[in-house]
Design a protein around this motif. Structure first.
Motif, mmCIF file in Angstrom:
data_model
loop_
_atom_site.group_PDB
_atom_site.id
_atom_site.type_symbol
_atom_site.label_atom_id
_atom_site.label_comp_id
_atom_site.label_asym_id
_atom_site.label_seq_id
_atom_site.Cartn_x
_atom_site.Cartn_y
_atom_site.Cartn_z
ATOM 1 N N PRO A 276 -79.608 -30.895 55.204
ATOM 2 C CA PRO A 276 -78.670 -29.745 55.004
ATOM 3 C C PRO A 276 -79.007 -29.432 53.461
ATOM 4 C CG PRO A 276 -77.289 -31.161 56.123
ATOM 5 C CD PRO A 276 -78.864 -31.834 55.712
ATOM 6 N N THR A 277 -78.575 -27.988 52.898
ATOM 7 C CA THR A 277 -78.675 -27.686 51.567
ATOM 8 C C THR A 277 -77.434 -28.296 50.890
ATOM 9 O OG1 THR A 277 -77.582 -25.572 51.839
ATOM 10 C CG2 THR A 277 -79.828 -25.769 52.005
ATOM 11 N N GLN A 278 -77.249 -28.329 49.843
ATOM 12 C CA GLN A 278 -75.878 -28.666 48.921
ATOM 13 C C GLN A 278 -74.964 -27.578 49.554
ATOM 14 O OE1 GLN A 278 -75.183 -31.472 47.243
ATOM 15 N NE2 GLN A 278 -77.283 -32.137 48.057
ATOM 16 N N GLU A 279 -75.240 -26.192 49.367
ATOM 17 C CA GLU A 279 -74.446 -25.161 49.740
ATOM 18 C C GLU A 279 -73.653 -25.321 51.108
ATOM 19 O OE1 GLU A 279 -77.405 -24.493 48.609
ATOM 20 O OE2 GLU A 279 -76.974 -23.919 46.698
ATOM 21 N N GLU A 280 -74.536 -25.948 52.058
ATOM 22 C CA GLU A 280 -73.956 -26.003 53.439
ATOM 23 C C GLU A 280 -73.088 -27.457 53.343
ATOM 24 O OE1 GLU A 280 -75.078 -27.138 58.316
ATOM 25 O OE2 GLU A 280 -76.819 -26.855 56.720
ATOM 26 N N ILE A 281 -73.389 -28.544 52.682
ATOM 27 C CA ILE A 281 -72.566 -29.668 52.517
ATOM 28 C C ILE A 281 -71.129 -29.393 51.784
ATOM 29 C CG2 ILE A 281 -72.370 -31.919 51.308
ATOM 30 C CD1 ILE A 281 -75.640 -32.072 51.921
ATOM 31 N N LYS A 282 -71.187 -28.277 50.848
ATOM 32 C CA LYS A 282 -69.959 -27.853 50.468
ATOM 33 C C LYS A 282 -69.100 -27.264 51.288
ATOM 34 C CE LYS A 282 -71.784 -27.096 45.508
ATOM 35 N NZ LYS A 282 -72.256 -26.318 44.596
ATOM 36 N N ILE A 283 -69.708 -26.361 52.092
ATOM 37 C CA ILE A 283 -68.828 -25.593 53.023
ATOM 38 C C ILE A 283 -68.500 -26.550 54.428
ATOM 39 C CG2 ILE A 283 -68.915 -23.902 54.948
ATOM 40 C CD1 ILE A 283 -70.983 -22.267 53.233
ATOM 41 N N ASN A 284 -69.311 -27.454 54.749
ATOM 42 C CA ASN A 284 -69.059 -28.419 55.759
ATOM 43 C C ASN A 284 -69.464 -29.850 55.423
ATOM 44 O OD1 ASN A 284 -68.750 -29.893 58.211
ATOM 45 N ND2 ASN A 284 -70.170 -28.747 59.235
ATOM 46 N N ASN A 285 -68.442 -30.819 54.752
ATOM 47 C CA ASN A 285 -68.924 -31.975 54.362
ATOM 48 C C ASN A 285 -69.223 -32.909 55.387
ATOM 49 O OD1 ASN A 285 -68.812 -34.024 52.319
ATOM 50 N ND2 ASN A 285 -67.017 -35.147 53.600
ATOM 51 N N ARG A 286 -69.254 -32.636 56.602
ATOM 52 C CA ARG A 286 -69.763 -33.510 57.773
ATOM 53 C C ARG A 286 -71.406 -33.379 57.784
ATOM 54 N NH1 ARG A 286 -64.621 -32.276 61.598
ATOM 55 N NH2 ARG A 286 -63.171 -33.590 60.866
ATOM 56 N N ALA A 287 -71.796 -32.263 57.289
ATOM 57 C CA ALA A 287 -73.255 -32.238 57.319
ATOM 58 C C ALA A 287 -73.895 -33.101 56.263
ATOM 59 C CB ALA A 287 -73.306 -30.687 56.879
ATOM 60 N N ARG A 288 -73.280 -33.818 55.437
ATOM 61 C CA ARG A 288 -73.918 -34.695 54.347
ATOM 62 C C ARG A 288 -75.048 -35.602 54.920
ATOM 63 N NH1 ARG A 288 -68.801 -36.574 55.317
ATOM 64 N NH2 ARG A 288 -68.662 -38.886 55.461
ATOM 65 N N SER A 289 -74.694 -36.236 55.943
ATOM 66 C CA SER A 289 -75.614 -37.215 56.479
ATOM 67 C C SER A 289 -76.576 -36.821 57.369
ATOM 68 C CB SER A 289 -74.771 -38.474 57.236
ATOM 69 O OG SER A 289 -74.066 -37.863 58.110
ATOM 70 N N ALA A 290 -76.668 -35.520 57.874
ATOM 71 C CA ALA A 290 -77.391 -34.850 58.881
ATOM 72 C C ALA A 290 -78.994 -35.002 58.599
ATOM 73 C CB ALA A 290 -76.961 -33.646 59.369
ATOM 74 N N LYS A 291 -79.839 -35.196 59.517
ATOM 75 C CA LYS A 291 -81.273 -35.308 59.324
ATOM 76 C C LYS A 291 -81.798 -34.579 60.774
ATOM 77 C CE LYS A 291 -81.813 -39.443 56.498
ATOM 78 N NZ LYS A 291 -82.309 -40.738 56.580
ATOM 79 N N LEU A 292 -82.578 -33.585 60.721
ATOM 80 C CA LEU A 292 -83.203 -32.894 61.635
ATOM 81 C C LEU A 292 -84.668 -33.346 61.731
ATOM 82 C CD1 LEU A 292 -83.619 -30.384 63.782
ATOM 83 C CD2 LEU A 292 -83.641 -29.045 62.039
ATOM 84 N N ARG A 293 -85.180 -33.884 62.990
ATOM 85 C CA ARG A 293 -86.421 -34.131 63.113
ATOM 86 C C ARG A 293 -87.016 -33.117 64.315
ATOM 87 N NH1 ARG A 293 -88.197 -38.434 60.351
ATOM 88 N NH2 ARG A 293 -86.534 -39.801 59.453
ATOM 89 N N ILE A 294 -88.157 -32.616 64.117
ATOM 90 C CA ILE A 294 -88.632 -31.715 65.388
ATOM 91 C C ILE A 294 -90.074 -32.373 65.890
ATOM 92 C CG2 ILE A 294 -89.442 -29.475 65.603
ATOM 93 C CD1 ILE A 294 -88.229 -28.967 62.772
ATOM 94 N N ALA A 295 -90.268 -31.944 67.171
ATOM 95 C CA ALA A 295 -91.280 -32.894 67.703
ATOM 96 C C ALA A 295 -91.778 -31.912 68.821
ATOM 97 C CB ALA A 295 -91.249 -34.101 68.310
ATOM 98 N N THR A 296 -93.146 -31.954 69.156
ATOM 99 C CA THR A 296 -93.713 -31.199 70.384
ATOM 100 C C THR A 296 -94.629 -32.287 71.118
ATOM 101 O OG1 THR A 296 -94.827 -29.018 71.150
ATOM 102 C CG2 THR A 296 -95.919 -30.402 69.167
ATOM 103 N N LEU A 297 -95.210 -31.809 72.239
ATOM 104 C CA LEU A 297 -96.011 -32.566 72.834
ATOM 105 C C LEU A 297 -97.558 -32.787 72.285
ATOM 106 C CD1 LEU A 297 -95.852 -31.365 76.572
ATOM 107 C CD2 LEU A 297 -95.039 -33.458 75.794
ATOM 108 N N LYS A 298 -98.121 -33.949 72.316
ATOM 109 C CA LYS A 298 -99.333 -34.239 71.638
ATOM 110 C C LYS A 298 -100.466 -33.616 72.228
ATOM 111 C CE LYS A 298 -101.663 -37.800 69.099
ATOM 112 N NZ LYS A 298 -101.700 -39.470 69.010
#
Length: 298
Positions: A276-298
């Motif tokens: 998350p961006t710092q802006e999102e973390i300011k709005i929603n503190n619970r976002a501070r530790s979030a990590k997004l990973r994306i995958a598709t079939l090989k």
């Protein structure tokens, strides 16, 4: 949004690369924020299935003929999609962890801020609760839970303290547990240590890591060609499992190679880790530790 503030909303749905006539799954419906965003990008021919085992989430059901809400744990994703005649999908989104509603509802026992019954069950029909773990687990098993899932180095002494205290009387509420462990909670670190303890118990109550593994193992057979997996995790135990499965198709052990030295992992990552961006973390503190990973079939 008052039920749950979705984290990385645009990024996680962008990751699905949505086709207007595609079939998608939101395995952690909660307040329906991610589902509504997916539906806004689907055409008339698209379909969205969502999973949530928490009865409270049913109140957020979306009235849309393209949408189906399945009141089950997402570890059963393939089984229940087959019930609806779906064998392959174009994308799956998972926003792991606890919803804002579950944290804010004192009676659910998820939060360290409120005094409530030690519960922590995402599925209210489950027989295993936080109270049962705290009051009935053997000392060694309780220590293992605190060490493996809370990554607490003093897990054995914490478990011993709990066992000695419960011999004097059952530990029923959040604040009672906090009182028992008070000497291990220095003011500067109280919230962090309590969060680790609660995380450990919550993971055990809901079998969260086993559920995540079972879910991920079904993804390669579920995705269509060019289908996408979008996963938001909130702590290192979850993130390590997601990252390793995308990289290797396994959760532990050596990567297997064929005679020619080729590996056979079913997925490949798409893009880089997103936080998350710092802006999102300011709005929603619970976002501070979030990590997004994306995958598709090989």
């Amino acid at each position: 949004m008052s039920y749950h503030s979705p984290v990385l909303l645009k990024e996680s749905v962008d990751a699905l690369n949505i086709k207007p006539d595609g079939v998608y799954v939101d395995v952690t419906f909660g307040g329906g924020g991610h589902s509504r965003e997916i539906l806004s990008r689907l055409g008339e021919g698209g379909r969205l299935f969502a999973f949530d085992q928490d009865p409270d989430a049913q109140q957020n059901k979306i009235d849309d003929e393209r949408f189906v809400l399945i009141a089950e744990n997402f570890r059963f994703i393939s089984r229940f999609l087959r019930f609806y005649g779906v064998k392959k999908v174009d994308g799956v989104l998972a926003d792991l962890g606890v919803s804002s509603h579950q944290f804010d509802e004192a009676s659910r026992g998820f939060s360290t801020r409120f005094d409530g019954e030690l519960d922590m069950r995402m599925n209210q029909k489950s027989l295993l609760s936080a109270k049962k773990i705290i009051n009935e687990y053997e000392e060694s098993k309780l220590a293992d839970v605190l060490y493996l899932y809370g990554e607490l180095r003093n897990a054995r002494v914490l478990a011993k303290t709990i066992v000695l205290a419960r011999a004097e009387g059952e530990i029923n509420t959040s604040f009672e547990l906090k009182q028992v462990l008070q000497k291990f909670l220095p003011k500067a670190k109280e919230h962090k240590i309590l969060a680790q303890i609660y995380q450990a118990i919550r993971i055990e109550v809901n079998e969260e890591l086993e559920v995540l593994k079972e879910f991920l193992e079904q993804i390669p057979d579920l995705l269509n060609d060019e289908g996408r997996l979008s996963v938001i995790s909130y702590h290192s135990l979850e993130d390590r499992l997601v990252k390793r499965f995308i990289q290797t198709g396994k959760f532990s052990g050596e990567i297997e190679k064929d005679f020619f030295g080729n590996t056979n992992e079913p997925l490949k990552k798409v893009g880089k880790l997103i936080i998350p961006t710092q802006e999102e973390i300011k709005i929603n503190n619970r976002a501070r530790s979030a990590k997004l990973r994306i995958a598709t079939l090989k």
